[in-house]
Design a protein around this motif. Structure first.
Motif, PDB file in Angstrom:
ATOM      1  N   PRO A   1       0.814  -1.227   0.000  1.00 60.73           N
ATOM      2  CA  PRO A   1       0.000   0.000   0.000  1.00 60.73           C
ATOM      3  C   PRO A   1       0.845   1.274   0.000  1.00 60.73           C
ATOM      4  O   PRO A   1       0.445   2.285  -0.569  1.00 60.73           O
ATOM      5  CB  PRO A   1      -0.823  -0.109   1.277  1.00 60.73           C
ATOM      6  N   LEU A   2       2.027   1.233   0.614  1.00 59.39           N
ATOM      7  CA  LEU A   2       2.912   2.400   0.583  1.00 59.39           C
ATOM      8  C   LEU A   2       3.436   2.662  -0.819  1.00 59.39           C
ATOM      9  O   LEU A   2       3.678   3.810  -1.202  1.00 59.39           O
ATOM     10  CB  LEU A   2       4.097   2.195   1.533  1.00 59.39           C
ATOM     11  N   LEU A   3       3.599   1.585  -1.589  1.00 61.30           N
ATOM     12  CA  LEU A   3       4.096   1.709  -2.954  1.00 61.30           C
ATOM     13  C   LEU A   3       2.966   1.904  -3.963  1.00 61.30           C
ATOM     14  O   LEU A   3       3.202   1.885  -5.166  1.00 61.30           O
ATOM     15  CB  LEU A   3       4.906   0.457  -3.321  1.00 61.30           C
ATOM     16  N   LYS A   4       1.749   2.048  -3.465  1.00 61.04           N
ATOM     17  CA  LYS A   4       0.545   2.250  -4.288  1.00 61.04           C
ATOM     18  C   LYS A   4       0.240   1.054  -5.190  1.00 61.04           C
ATOM     19  O   LYS A   4      -0.312   1.202  -6.277  1.00 61.04           O
ATOM     20  CB  LYS A   4       0.650   3.527  -5.137  1.00 61.04           C
ATOM     21  N   VAL A   5       0.608  -0.140  -4.738  1.00 57.06           N
ATOM     22  CA  VAL A   5       0.247  -1.379  -5.427  1.00 57.06           C
ATOM     23  C   VAL A   5      -0.972  -1.917  -4.687  1.00 57.06           C
ATOM     24  O   VAL A   5      -0.853  -2.409  -3.573  1.00 57.06           O
ATOM     25  CB  VAL A   5       1.404  -2.401  -5.397  1.00 57.06           C
ATOM     26  N   VAL A   6      -2.151  -1.808  -5.316  1.00 59.38           N
ATOM     27  CA  VAL A   6      -3.376  -2.123  -4.588  1.00 59.38           C
ATOM     28  C   VAL A   6      -4.296  -3.105  -5.320  1.00 59.38           C
ATOM     29  O   VAL A   6      -5.474  -3.182  -5.012  1.00 59.38           O
ATOM     30  CB  VAL A   6      -4.160  -0.832  -4.243  1.00 59.38           C
ATOM     31  N   ASN A   7      -3.781  -3.876  -6.251  1.00 58.34           N
ATOM     32  CA  ASN A   7      -4.603  -4.875  -6.908  1.00 58.34           C
ATOM     33  C   ASN A   7      -4.593  -6.146  -6.058  1.00 58.34           C
ATOM     34  O   ASN A   7      -3.655  -6.939  -6.095  1.00 58.34           O
ATOM     35  CB  ASN A   7      -4.094  -5.166  -8.320  1.00 58.34           C
ATOM     36  N   VAL A   8      -5.641  -6.325  -5.291  1.00 52.76           N
ATOM     37  CA  VAL A   8      -5.712  -7.388  -4.289  1.00 52.76           C
ATOM     38  C   VAL A   8      -5.642  -8.770  -4.940  1.00 52.76           C
ATOM     39  O   VAL A   8      -4.947  -9.664  -4.447  1.00 52.76           O
ATOM     40  CB  VAL A   8      -7.000  -7.253  -3.451  1.00 52.76           C
ATOM     41  N   LYS A   9      -6.328  -8.924  -6.055  1.00 53.16           N
ATOM     42  CA  LYS A   9      -6.385 -10.249  -6.691  1.00 53.16           C
ATOM     43  C   LYS A   9      -4.997 -10.694  -7.134  1.00 53.16           C
ATOM     44  O   LYS A   9      -4.587 -11.824  -6.870  1.00 53.16           O
ATOM     45  CB  LYS A   9      -7.345 -10.233  -7.875  1.00 53.16           C
ATOM     46  N   TYR A  10      -4.255  -9.838  -7.793  1.00 48.70           N
ATOM     47  CA  TYR A  10      -2.931 -10.213  -8.275  1.00 48.70           C
ATOM     48  C   TYR A  10      -1.943 -10.430  -7.130  1.00 48.70           C
ATOM     49  O   TYR A  10      -1.075 -11.305  -7.203  1.00 48.70           O
ATOM     50  CB  TYR A  10      -2.407  -9.193  -9.272  1.00 48.70           C
ATOM     51  N   ILE A  11      -2.072  -9.651  -6.089  1.00 47.61           N
ATOM     52  CA  ILE A  11      -1.205  -9.838  -4.919  1.00 47.61           C
ATOM     53  C   ILE A  11      -1.507 -11.185  -4.263  1.00 47.61           C
ATOM     54  O   ILE A  11      -0.592 -11.945  -3.921  1.00 47.61           O
ATOM     55  CB  ILE A  11      -1.366  -8.672  -3.929  1.00 47.61           C
ATOM     56  N   PHE A  12      -2.777 -11.494  -4.103  1.00 50.31           N
ATOM     57  CA  PHE A  12      -3.180 -12.765  -3.490  1.00 50.31           C
ATOM     58  C   PHE A  12      -2.744 -13.935  -4.366  1.00 50.31           C
ATOM     59  O   PHE A  12      -2.245 -14.949  -3.853  1.00 50.31           O
ATOM     60  CB  PHE A  12      -4.692 -12.760  -3.266  1.00 50.31           C
ATOM     61  N   ILE A  13      -2.899 -13.809  -5.676  1.00 46.51           N
ATOM     62  CA  ILE A  13      -2.433 -14.855  -6.598  1.00 46.51           C
ATOM     63  C   ILE A  13      -0.918 -15.035  -6.474  1.00 46.51           C
ATOM     64  O   ILE A  13      -0.416 -16.161  -6.417  1.00 46.51           O
ATOM     65  CB  ILE A  13      -2.834 -14.524  -8.050  1.00 46.51           C
ATOM     66  N   GLY A  14      -0.199 -13.931  -6.421  1.00 42.68           N
ATOM     67  CA  GLY A  14       1.260 -14.002  -6.294  1.00 42.68           C
ATOM     68  C   GLY A  14       1.704 -14.674  -5.011  1.00 42.68           C
ATOM     69  O   GLY A  14       2.618 -15.511  -5.013  1.00 42.68           O
ATOM     70  N   VAL A  15       1.053 -14.334  -3.911  1.00 41.64           N
ATOM     71  CA  VAL A  15       1.417 -14.931  -2.621  1.00 41.64           C
ATOM     72  C   VAL A  15       1.108 -16.422  -2.623  1.00 41.64           C
ATOM     73  O   VAL A  15       1.932 -17.241  -2.190  1.00 41.64           O
ATOM     74  CB  VAL A  15       0.697 -14.206  -1.462  1.00 41.64           C
ATOM     75  N   LEU A  16      -0.078 -16.795  -3.106  1.00 45.59           N
ATOM     76  CA  LEU A  16      -0.432 -18.220  -3.135  1.00 45.59           C
ATOM     77  C   LEU A  16       0.481 -19.007  -4.071  1.00 45.59           C
ATOM     78  O   LEU A  16       0.889 -20.134  -3.756  1.00 45.59           O
ATOM     79  CB  LEU A  16      -1.886 -18.398  -3.553  1.00 45.59           C
ATOM     80  N   ALA A  17       0.813 -18.435  -5.220  1.00 51.99           N
ATOM     81  CA  ALA A  17       1.702 -19.115  -6.159  1.00 51.99           C
ATOM     82  C   ALA A  17       3.101 -19.281  -5.557  1.00 51.99           C
ATOM     83  O   ALA A  17       3.701 -20.362  -5.640  1.00 51.99           O
ATOM     84  CB  ALA A  17       1.771 -18.346  -7.472  1.00 51.99           C
ATOM     85  N   PHE A  18       3.602 -18.222  -4.945  1.00 51.52           N
ATOM     86  CA  PHE A  18       4.910 -18.299  -4.293  1.00 51.52           C
ATOM     87  C   PHE A  18       4.901 -19.342  -3.188  1.00 51.52           C
ATOM     88  O   PHE A  18       5.826 -20.146  -3.062  1.00 51.52           O
ATOM     89  CB  PHE A  18       5.315 -16.930  -3.728  1.00 51.52           C
ATOM     90  N   TYR A  19       3.853 -19.336  -2.400  1.00 46.10           N
ATOM     91  CA  TYR A  19       3.755 -20.282  -1.284  1.00 46.10           C
ATOM     92  C   TYR A  19       3.659 -21.717  -1.799  1.00 46.10           C
ATOM     93  O   TYR A  19       4.293 -22.624  -1.243  1.00 46.10           O
ATOM     94  CB  TYR A  19       2.549 -19.920  -0.422  1.00 46.10           C
ATOM     95  N   GLY A  20       2.901 -21.925  -2.866  1.00 50.21           N
ATOM     96  CA  GLY A  20       2.799 -23.259  -3.449  1.00 50.21           C
ATOM     97  C   GLY A  20       4.127 -23.733  -4.013  1.00 50.21           C
ATOM     98  O   GLY A  20       4.523 -24.889  -3.807  1.00 50.21           O
TER      99      GLY A  20
END
Length: 175
Positions: free
Chosen positions: A26-45
């Motif tokens: 949010p400090l970097l103004k990156v606020v697309n929740v879906k892509y962030i959630f996809i990225g975290v889940l993909a990284f975690y997987g």
């Protein structure tokens, strides 16, 4: 230190780092929740698949099951519109938490059957994981910046809870 303990430790630290990075979005103004959630889940997987491959001699399937849970959640996330509907985001996170809780419960049962005292710590971290997860799911009904902060906090705390297992195993083996 055993190879499995080192791999589990690196995986937990990576999850803490990912949670910390998500908290800065949010400090970097990156606020697309879906892509962030996809990225975290993909990284975690991917991290858990690597963990499973590196520790396959230990006959521990937790990494494989976690990767499968992440894939199931990613598929669900692909079908649901989470950008405009926080209920879908909460539902997706809740499904992941339920799947992970079942995996963690199976791991607790494994430690209990092996008469290892770490099963008590695993139960405590499982309870904390479920409580933090439910609190995170409940608080996903705000704007995108807050949703990202909640997700970052959840994955940061989840990484800290995952850190308990390798540290405790290391201390018990050293004893």
């Amino acid at each position: 230190m055993k190879r499995k303990t080192i791999v589990d430790l690196v995986t937990a630290v990576a999850l803490i780092i990912v949670g910390s990075l998500v908290l800065t979005f949010p400090l970097l103004k990156v606020v697309n929740v879906k892509y962030i959630f996809i990225g975290v889940l993909a990284f975690y997987g991917i991290m858990n698949l690597i963990q499973f491959i590196l520790t396959s001699k230990a006959k521990d399937y937790e990494g494989l099951f976690t990767m499968i849970a992440s894939i199931i959640t990613l598929i669900l996330l692909g079908f649901l519109e989470v950008d405009n509907n926080p209920l879908n985001l909460a539902l997706t996170l809740f499904v992941w938490i339920v799947l992970m809780s079942l995996i963690k419960l199976k791991k607790c049962d494994y430690y209990h059957d092996a008469n290892r005292p770490i099963w008590i710590f695993r139960i405590v971290t499982l309870i904390l994981f479920v409580l933090i997860g439910l609190l995170s799911v409940i608080n996903l009904y705000y704007e995108a910046e807050v949703q990202i902060l909640v997700l970052g906090f959840f994955y940061f705390v989840h990484g800290v809870l995952e850190l308990v297992d390798p540290v405790t195993n290391y201390l018990l083996d050293k004893k």
